[in-house]
Design an enzyme around this catalytic site. Structure first.
Site, PDB file in Angstrom:
ATOM      1  N   HIS A  14       0.797  -1.232   0.000  1.00 53.54           N
ATOM      2  CA  HIS A  14       0.000   0.000   0.000  1.00 53.54           C
ATOM      3  C   HIS A  14       0.820   1.267   0.000  1.00 53.54           C
ATOM      4  O   HIS A  14       0.255   2.345   0.162  1.00 53.54           O
ATOM      5  CB  HIS A  14      -0.923   0.040   1.219  1.00 53.54           C
ATOM      6  CG  HIS A  14      -2.100  -0.863   1.120  1.00 53.54           C
ATOM      7  ND1 HIS A  14      -3.288  -0.462   0.558  1.00 53.54           N
ATOM      8  CD2 HIS A  14      -2.262  -2.143   1.478  1.00 53.54           C
ATOM      9  CE1 HIS A  14      -4.141  -1.465   0.601  1.00 53.54           C
ATOM     10  NE2 HIS A  14      -3.542  -2.508   1.147  1.00 53.54           N
ATOM     11  N   LYS A  57      -8.676  14.204   3.918  1.00 55.98           N
ATOM     12  CA  LYS A  57      -7.855  12.996   3.955  1.00 55.98           C
ATOM     13  C   LYS A  57      -6.918  13.146   5.135  1.00 55.98           C
ATOM     14  O   LYS A  57      -6.847  14.228   5.726  1.00 55.98           O
ATOM     15  CB  LYS A  57      -7.056  12.832   2.650  1.00 55.98           C
ATOM     16  CG  LYS A  57      -6.330  14.117   2.211  1.00 55.98           C
ATOM     17  CD  LYS A  57      -5.585  13.959   0.901  1.00 55.98           C
ATOM     18  CE  LYS A  57      -6.473  13.919  -0.313  1.00 55.98           C
ATOM     19  NZ  LYS A  57      -6.387  12.704  -1.092  1.00 55.98           N
ATOM     20  N   ARG A  58      -6.173  12.084   5.508  1.00 55.32           N
ATOM     21  CA  ARG A  58      -5.205  12.237   6.584  1.00 55.32           C
ATOM     22  C   ARG A  58      -4.255  13.394   6.259  1.00 55.32           C
ATOM     23  O   ARG A  58      -3.932  13.644   5.090  1.00 55.32           O
ATOM     24  CB  ARG A  58      -4.404  10.946   6.762  1.00 55.32           C
ATOM     25  CG  ARG A  58      -5.195   9.815   7.386  1.00 55.32           C
ATOM     26  CD  ARG A  58      -5.738  10.207   8.746  1.00 55.32           C
ATOM     27  NE  ARG A  58      -4.678  10.337   9.716  1.00 55.32           N
ATOM     28  CZ  ARG A  58      -4.397   9.431  10.644  1.00 55.32           C
ATOM     29  NH1 ARG A  58      -5.112   8.337  10.738  1.00 55.32           N
ATOM     30  NH2 ARG A  58      -3.423   9.617  11.510  1.00 55.32           N
ATOM     31  N   LYS A 109       0.799  14.435   1.015  1.00 55.00           N
ATOM     32  CA  LYS A 109      -0.505  14.741   0.426  1.00 55.00           C
ATOM     33  C   LYS A 109      -0.640  16.245   0.111  1.00 55.00           C
ATOM     34  O   LYS A 109      -1.570  16.666  -0.548  1.00 55.00           O
ATOM     35  CB  LYS A 109      -1.626  14.273   1.351  1.00 55.00           C
ATOM     36  CG  LYS A 109      -1.743  12.743   1.450  1.00 55.00           C
ATOM     37  CD  LYS A 109      -2.841  12.336   2.429  1.00 55.00           C
ATOM     38  CE  LYS A 109      -2.948  10.836   2.656  1.00 55.00           C
ATOM     39  NZ  LYS A 109      -3.758  10.146   1.628  1.00 55.00           N
ATOM     40  N   THR A 165      -8.467   6.672  -2.538  1.00 51.13           N
ATOM     41  CA  THR A 165      -9.828   6.197  -2.781  1.00 51.13           C
ATOM     42  C   THR A 165     -10.813   7.349  -2.581  1.00 51.13           C
ATOM     43  O   THR A 165     -11.909   7.324  -3.131  1.00 51.13           O
ATOM     44  CB  THR A 165     -10.214   5.046  -1.826  1.00 51.13           C
ATOM     45  OG1 THR A 165      -9.871   5.426  -0.489  1.00 51.13           O
ATOM     46  CG2 THR A 165      -9.486   3.765  -2.211  1.00 51.13           C
ATOM     47  N   LYS A 188     -14.526   8.436  -4.544  1.00 52.29           N
ATOM     48  CA  LYS A 188     -15.813   8.805  -3.924  1.00 52.29           C
ATOM     49  C   LYS A 188     -16.292  10.141  -4.475  1.00 52.29           C
ATOM     50  O   LYS A 188     -17.473  10.319  -4.780  1.00 52.29           O
ATOM     51  CB  LYS A 188     -15.669   8.912  -2.394  1.00 52.29           C
ATOM     52  CG  LYS A 188     -15.265   7.629  -1.701  1.00 52.29           C
ATOM     53  CD  LYS A 188     -14.807   7.903  -0.259  1.00 52.29           C
ATOM     54  CE  LYS A 188     -13.953   6.763   0.262  1.00 52.29           C
ATOM     55  NZ  LYS A 188     -13.244   7.123   1.519  1.00 52.29           N
TER      56      LYS A 188
END
Ligand SMILES: *Cc1c(COP(=O)(O)O)cnc(C)c1O
Length: 830
Positions: free
Chosen positions: A376, A565-566, A571, A673, A677
């Site tokens: 992952h 998101k985290r 990110k 992911t 969504k």
């Protein structure tokens, strides 16, 4: 019991099950029964009790199917897959279970007739937050899709007493509160199964032992501290298909007669303290979404999951096959969700060698043909490594086995590459710092190794696992992630569901590719208007959540620009903030020609020990406060940090977004992911060529996606001579943003608190190379602003994004796992 009596009893049971019924009246009766007779409350009881009563009534209606599914799997002796995961981020279940049972209308009507609201009852359910983020949510989506595809798949995980912490914002800072989600030990969806309790060993030492009868040498693992694993089963219903699969979560429990010797020696207190130490194992989920290296308790958790689950499967097999393991590997496959459960390789060896006296080669043939590993992450620092001394202390027997696996494996390496000692050292399961490398253990023990998006799987072969790819190219494959449209469209976007039902029916709920049919209506005026109306209503719902949780007021006419998101440097929430500051600076300079009003939402949890991530949250909140309080800014720009981002929040957020921010440094996000969504619910993505963004772009085309930034290969090339100062010197807008940031404008009362952020942005060694993508990000955002002004054009992009999201269903992902790895036959239940 006599055979005749058995048949008679079975008939009675079937009759009781049938009498439960699924009509409005039946559900009303069930609800009232539990509220009055079991809970002793009235209809106007607290929502909490209404929720309990309704969930019991719903669970009753799952249990008959559940038992039938379980029996069918055992009686047909079919091949089964086991999904081993340290995390299952389930969220709420009531709405989902009603949907999959096909009784939402009945439940709605039943509650209405009693004068209570189903929506309110649903929102009283606490999230089961047994995961950090994407990896845990993926496991939950997989379970839903496997049940819907009628695949005999069982999930194995841990029943943490405390799930993901609750996030509060105080003076702009993240504060963590414990999430005691079980409340007073109450979770309506679980069923305790004490009869399947297993014992897990820790500590002690190993000795060789010669069997006096056979003369065979075997290893004894003795002097251990044993912990009991008690399973709690959670039903996983498929969509209207009578399949109910099982998620089995283990809870740690001290042995009944714990440590009698100490007890009798008068050390009452120490003995009880040891009991609580045993039960600590499943006390709390580690809140770090990247990795938790070196923590003793974390290694205990991993072994606890793996040992209990494997014993469970092997004992069941032994019972049904009289100890004959000939077909075991043909009938069982274990999917390892990241390296967290990779001890499964050593543990299955241990069980077969020590408990079933199997020879090494026979055991290894079985183990290495029933394990499959999913990777992952591309971040090397996230690869799990455990110090050998820690292993020796906690798990001496599994460590023996890992050494032997490594010895035999390195022989193979030496045979393939004679004299290549550098490669030999690189590939050893024990690294030069004397740590066990869990990813390598998983690779060596698995017949399949997959990444989670096309780009990610490619980069694994080229980078992180290149040596192993050269040795076993046939083991490597890709399985692009997905999300379940049951939860992420049908459940969370009822407005969209109603519109789709009207136009294309409901086939998309089990075959998401049918969404492509809506492209036929892309020029249909009434459909287009209805699409816009649905989005508008979802934006109003999101604006309400923002108002409730932050006090900030959003205008639904504005562009809703969302990144949830985290919080992690890779990110690049920082890049988003730089853009916000840029917009603010433009407003202050009066450059508001052709302006598009924008509401920016950022949300996500930071690992409690991740100082930089927590600082980023503080920066978002400070920037938000300055902007939102400035009357000159007004509706032109609003910023909100939504606290406590979690599954149930995302169910409100993703239907209400116009823009989906997927802006990680290329080559760093494995898949993502959240991006899927948003796409399903008609948001347009601004993103880098990273993870599954690549496949999203491929599906919608450049006209319906705002692409920016360096590509993965360019990032690695430019990294060698990255010079952020150069970008600042040559970009007026960036210079203005950095000047504002460095002036202390956003930290007037707490000077210098953002120094670390500023320094990291300006460092030539910034691994995320944020400033390198500033210009192209700002330009892409500018295009978004202009595009949004053409409402009709934007609406078309929104429809096309949703219409082409069919491939991102986990139904497709699970079919690929099954066709390529598991090879299970679907079991149809009559
Ligand atoms: C989908 C989801 C994630 C994953 O989001 P990414 O943007 O892919 O990192 C994390 N947390 C929650 C609660 C989610 O629903």
């Amino acid at each position: 019991m006599s055979a005749a009596k058995k048949t008679e009893t079975a008939k009675k049971v079937a009759k009781v099950q049938q009498d439960l019924g699924m009509s409005t009246k039946d559900i009303e009766n069930g609800f009232v029964h539990y509220l009055y007779n079991t809970l002793g409350r009235n209809v106007d009881a607290d929502l909490e009790y209404q929720f309990r009563a309704l969930s019991y009534a719903v669970r009753d209606r799952l249990i008959g199917y559940w038992k039938k599914t379980w029996n069918e799997y055992n009686e047909t002796d079919c091949k089964k897959a086991y999904y081993l995961s340290m995390e299952f981020l389930i969220g709420r279940s009531l709405c989902n279970n009603l949907l999959n049972l096909g009784i939402e209308d009945e439940a709605h009507q039943a509650m209405y007739e009693l004068g209570v609201s189903l929506e309110e009852i649903e929102s009283a359910e606490k999230d089961a937050g047994l995961g950090n983020g994407g990896l845990g949510r993926l496991a939950a989506c997989f379970m839903d899709s496997c049940a819907t595809l009628q695949l005999p798949v069982m999930g194995y995980g841990l029943r943490y007493e405390y799930g993901m912490f609750k996030q509060r914002i105080q003076n702009g800072y993240q504060v963590e509160d414990p999430d005691h989600w079980l409340g007073f030990g109450f979770y309506p969806w679980e069923l305790q199964r004490t009869e399947y309790a297993r014992k897990v060993k820790f500590g002690g030492s190993t000795h060789l032992f010669k069997d006096p009868h056979t003369g065979k040498l075997s290893t004894l693992w003795e002097g251990t501290d044993d912990v009991v694993a008690v399973p709690f089963d959670v039903p996983i219903p498929g969509f209207k298909n009578k399949t109910v699969n099982t998620l089995r979560l283990w809870s740690a429990c001290a042995e009944e007669a714990f440590n009698l010797t100490e007890f009798n020696a008068g050390s009452y207190f120490e003995a009880v303290a040891q009991k609580s130490e045993a039960e600590n194992i499943t006390m709390v989920l580690y809140p770090n979404d990247v990795s938790e290296n070196g923590k003793e308790l974390r290694l205990k958790q991993q072994y606890f999951l793996v040992s209990a689950s494997l014993q469970d499967v092997v004992c069941q097999w032994d019972k049904n096959h009289d100890g004959d393991f000939t077909n075991f590997a043909e009938c069982n496959v274990f999917q390892l969700n990241d390296t967290h459960p990779s001890l499964a390789v050593a543990e299955l060896m241990r069980i077969l060698l020590d408990d079933y006296a199997m020879e090494w080669d026979e055991a290894w043939n079985i183990v290495s043909s029933c394990m499959a590993y999913t990777n992952h992450t591309l971040l090397p620092e996230a690869l799990e490594r455990w110090p050998v001394p820690l292993f020796q202390k906690l798990l001496p027997r599994p460590l023996d086995i890992i050494y032997e696996i490594n010895r035999r494996f390195l022989k193979q390496v030496a045979m393939k590459w004679p004299g290549d000692s550098a490669r030999f050292r690189r590939m050893s399961l024990i690294d030069e710092g004397n740590n066990v490398c869990m990813a390598y253990l998983a690779i060596v023990g698995s017949f399949s190794i997959n990444g989670v998006a096309a780009l990610h799987s490619q980069l694994l072969k080229e980078g992180l696992f290149h040596d192993f790819y050269e040795l076993w190219p046939e083991r490597f494959n890709n399985k692009t992630n997905g999300v379940t449209q049951r939860r992420w469209m049908a459940g969370c976007n009822p407005g969209l569901r109603a519109l789709l039902k009207d136009k294309i029916g409901e086939g998309w709920i089990t075959d998401l590719t049918q969404l492509s049919q809506i492209e036929e209506f892309v020029h249909d005026k009434s459909f287009r208007r209805a699409w816009m109306t649905v989005k508008r209503e979802n934006k109003a719902r999101l604006a309400e959540l923002v108002k409730e949780t932050t006090g900030v007021e959003f205008n639904v006419e504005s562009l809703f620009d969302v990144q949830v998101k985290r919080i992690h440097e890779y990110k690049r929430q920082l890049l988003n903030i730089l853009h916000v500051i840029h917009l603010y600076a433009k407003i202050k300079r009066g450059e508001t020609d052709k302006w598009t009003n924008r509401c920016v939402i950022i949300g996500g949890k930071a690992a409690p020990g991740y100082a930089m991530a927590k600082n980023i949250i503080k920066l978002v909140n400070n920037v938000a406060e300055i902007i939102n309080d400035d009357p000159e800014v007004g509706d032109m720009l609003k910023v909100a940090f939504i606290p406590n981002y979690r599954v149930s929040a995302m169910e409100v957020i993703c239907p209400g977004a116009d823009v989906s921010e997927q802006i990680s440094t290329a080559g760093k996000e494995a898949s993502g992911t959240g991006n899927m969504k948003f796409m399903m619910n008609g948001a347009v993505t601004i993103g880098t060529l990273d993870g599954a963004n690549v496949e999203i772009l491929e599906a919608v085309g450049e006209d319906n996606f705002f692409l920016f930034g360096l590509k993965a290969a360019e990032v690695e090339e430019i990294r060698k001579h990255y010079n952020p100062q150069h970008h600042i010197d040559n970009d007026e807008d960036l210079r203005a943003v950095m000047t504002l940031l460095e002036s202390g404008h956003f930290s007037q009362f707490e000077p210098n608190i953002f120094n670390d952020i500023i320094n990291s942005l300006k460092s030539p060694h910034d691994p995320w190379m944020t400033l390198a993508d500033f210009r192209s990000y700002i330009d892409a955002q500018h295009k978004i602003g202009l595009a949004y002004q053409d409402h009709e054009h934007w609406n078309t992009m929104s429809i096309i994004n949703s219409a082409r999201s069919g491939i991102f269903s986990t139904d497709r992902t699970m079919k690929e796992y099954n066709d390529g790895i598991w090879k299970l036959d679907p079991i149809h239940l009559g």
